[in-house]
Design an enzyme around this catalytic site. Structure first.
Site, short mmCIF file in Angstrom:
data_model
loop_
_atom_site.label_atom_id
_atom_site.label_comp_id
_atom_site.label_asym_id
_atom_site.label_seq_id
_atom_site.Cartn_x
_atom_site.Cartn_y
_atom_site.Cartn_z
N LYS A 91 29.03 -11.96 -25.00
CA LYS A 91 29.40 -11.25 -23.76
C LYS A 91 28.16 -11.05 -22.91
CE LYS A 91 31.75 -6.97 -22.24
NZ LYS A 91 32.33 -5.68 -22.68
N SER B 176 37.14 -4.88 -21.12
CA SER B 176 36.26 -5.63 -20.24
C SER B 176 35.75 -6.94 -20.84
CB SER B 176 35.06 -4.76 -19.88
OG SER B 176 34.30 -4.46 -21.04
N SER C 66 37.36 -2.05 -25.01
CA SER C 66 37.05 -3.36 -24.41
C SER C 66 37.00 -4.52 -25.38
CB SER C 66 35.72 -3.30 -23.67
OG SER C 66 35.93 -2.76 -22.41
N1 GLN Z 1 38.92 -0.18 -20.16
C1 GLN Z 1 37.99 0.86 -20.45
C2 GLN Z 1 37.21 1.20 -19.20
O1 GLN Z 1 37.52 0.69 -18.20
C3 GLN Z 1 37.10 0.47 -21.58
C4 GLN Z 1 35.87 -0.25 -21.19
C5 GLN Z 1 35.01 -0.61 -22.35
O2 GLN Z 1 35.36 -0.39 -23.51
N2 GLN Z 1 33.84 -1.13 -22.02
O3 GLN Z 1 36.31 1.98 -19.24
#
Ligand code: GLN
Length: 443
Positions: A34, A109, A133
């Site tokens: 990532k 994400s 994420s």
């Molecule tokens: N979807 C969550 C957010 O928008 C989680 C993001 C993550 O785990 N980096 O914060």
């Protein structure tokens, strides 16, 4: 290996000899990273325009340990900007598409990593999980997604979003490869003072462990309204498989669940507003051009951030600055901290009665591209079942447990006590349903 980038999963694909294997236990393993984790000599964009030309000067410990074991790096994957998002639509480099249905999101994400693993472009993809994420995109893309205990894997070289929530974790089609990668990455690192001095077991041994006699808790708060019936049914089937394997099922309660999303978005935006202050065009990031060099320092900051950061990141910086501001700190930030510990205690109490919790990973399968972009609250509510594990710091995994009638993958989530990833692995093997990857692999 399929390295097709039709789904926009990769931001960089490396030539085969760029990061070659030097031999070791993981010589056969290919890894996609990532683009929020540092890899020396490679670009590190974090999905943001402000870092479009930034190159890492060093390598994250998690990545370095895999390389030391002989794993080969194949590329950097697309993501929501600074890991903020649930759909990958917040990337400055365009959204990733779900390979099971290209009109749908892959989740976020770490959407690029989930897709890279699903299409077989790598054996393991690294992601990060601050509130879901890894698990949410794993569920949407039909792969395994592991978020280890907070502190299990070093965060050195991970661009911080919310430091007390951030974890590095793993996507894969295979539990064996997930366990092998975790074994190599886990453990104390002197470069991260929050990494834990807890011995690292041989996780792959847990994959043959008998699960009979384990108690599985079903938290009723995670089975309320708003869950698609096919998701509910697939998780029920996973429960029956565990019962058939000799587990006992107990009803448990996590009474503060209704506060999780609010607590998460108060605390993580607060931490983000501080962590992201460094991307100002001076210390880090692309600097806005000034006409004849006349801009003041403040103008340079303002214009660099205005041009370089996307809408969602700005929204979170503003929210976080607000909840930390004098006069609101007590009402929001410090209250949310208190509720954080109540939520963590809920888990402690539940684990007095069971060894693991079973829940859906997400209320629905993958939603349509564009469906929630203009409704941040609907987007945030997609994290309803995943944020709690980060609030409490406990490990959790999403496992593919079926397809819905549209052919979209469904994920079930298992959660255990801190540092008990072994039980996660042992139970996961009982409920894993092999996805028909052949359907997407040829694209
Ligand atoms: N979807 C969550 C957010 O928008 C989680 C993001 C993550 O785990 N980096 O914060």
């Amino acid at each position: 290996m399929n390295q097709n980038n039709n789904f926009n999963a990769f931001l960089d694909i490396f030539e085969a000899d760029r990061y070659p294997s030097n031999g070791g236990a993981l010589t056969d393993m290919t890894i996609a990273v990532k683009d929020v984790l540092a890899l020396k000599g490679a670009r590190l964009t974090c999905g943001s325009k402000i870092l479009e030309n930034f190159e890492s000067l060093y390598t994250a410990t998690s990545v370095q340990r895999l390389m030391n074991a002989g794993a080969r790096m194949v590329g950097k994957t697309n993501m929501d900007e600074f890991a903020m998002g649930s759909s990958n639509e917040n990337s400055a480099y365009g959204p990733v598409k779900n390979p099971w249905d290209e009109t749908r999101v892959p989740g976020g994400s770490s959407g690029g990593s989930a897709v890279a693993a699903a299409i077989g472009a790598c054996d393991v993809a690294l992601g990060t999980d601050t509130g879901g994420s890894i698990r949410q995109p794993a569920a949407f893309c039909g792969v395994i997604g592991l978020k280890p205990t907070y502190g299990r894997i070093s965060r050195y070289g991970l661009t911080a979003f919310a430091s007390s929530f951030d974890t590095v974790g793993i996507f894969s089609r295979s539990l064996e490869n997930t366990a092998r990668a975790l074994e190599v990455m886990a453990g104390f690192d002197e470069m991260d003072s929050t990494s834990a001095r807890v011995p690292v077991p041989k996780y792959s041994d847990a994959l043959v462990r008998d699960v009979s006699g384990l108690a599985i808790g079903i938290p009723h708060e995670y089975f309320g309204d708003g869950i698609e019936s096919e998701v509910r049914k697939a998780v029920e089937e996973a429960k029956i498989k565990l019962q058939n394997a000799g587990c006992t099922i107990v009803d448990v309660s996590l009474p503060h669940s209704k506060y999780c999303v609010a607590v998460y978005y108060i605390l993580t935006t607060a931490e983000a507003s501080s962590n992201l202050a460094r991307f100002d065009g001076i210390r880090y990031g692309r600097r806005a051009k000034s006409e004849r060099g006349t801009a003041t320092l403040e103008e340079t900051y303002r214009r660099s951030r205005t041009e370089g950061l996307g809408r969602e990141v700005k929204r979170r910086i503003m929210l976080g600055t607000y909840v930390l501001s004098a006069g609101y700190y007590d009402a929001y930030y410090s209250r949310a901290q208190k509720v954080r510990w109540l939520i963590a205690e809920d888990f402690d109490h539940a684990f007095e009665r069971c060894d693991a919790l079973l829940t859906p990973t997400t209320p629905t399968t993958a939603f349509k591209l564009g469906e929630k972009v203009s409704d941040p609250l609907a987007m945030y509510l997609n994290d309803i079942f995943t944020v709690s594990a980060n609030i409490a710091g406990v490990p959790a995994i999403s496992i593919p447990v079926g397809l819905d009638s549209r052919g979209l993958p469904i994920g079930a989530q298992l959660i255990t006590r801190s540092f008990d990833e072994e039980t996660l692995f042992a139970l996961s093997k009982e409920i894993l349903v092999t996805m028909p990857y052949g359907r997407i692999g040829q694209c």
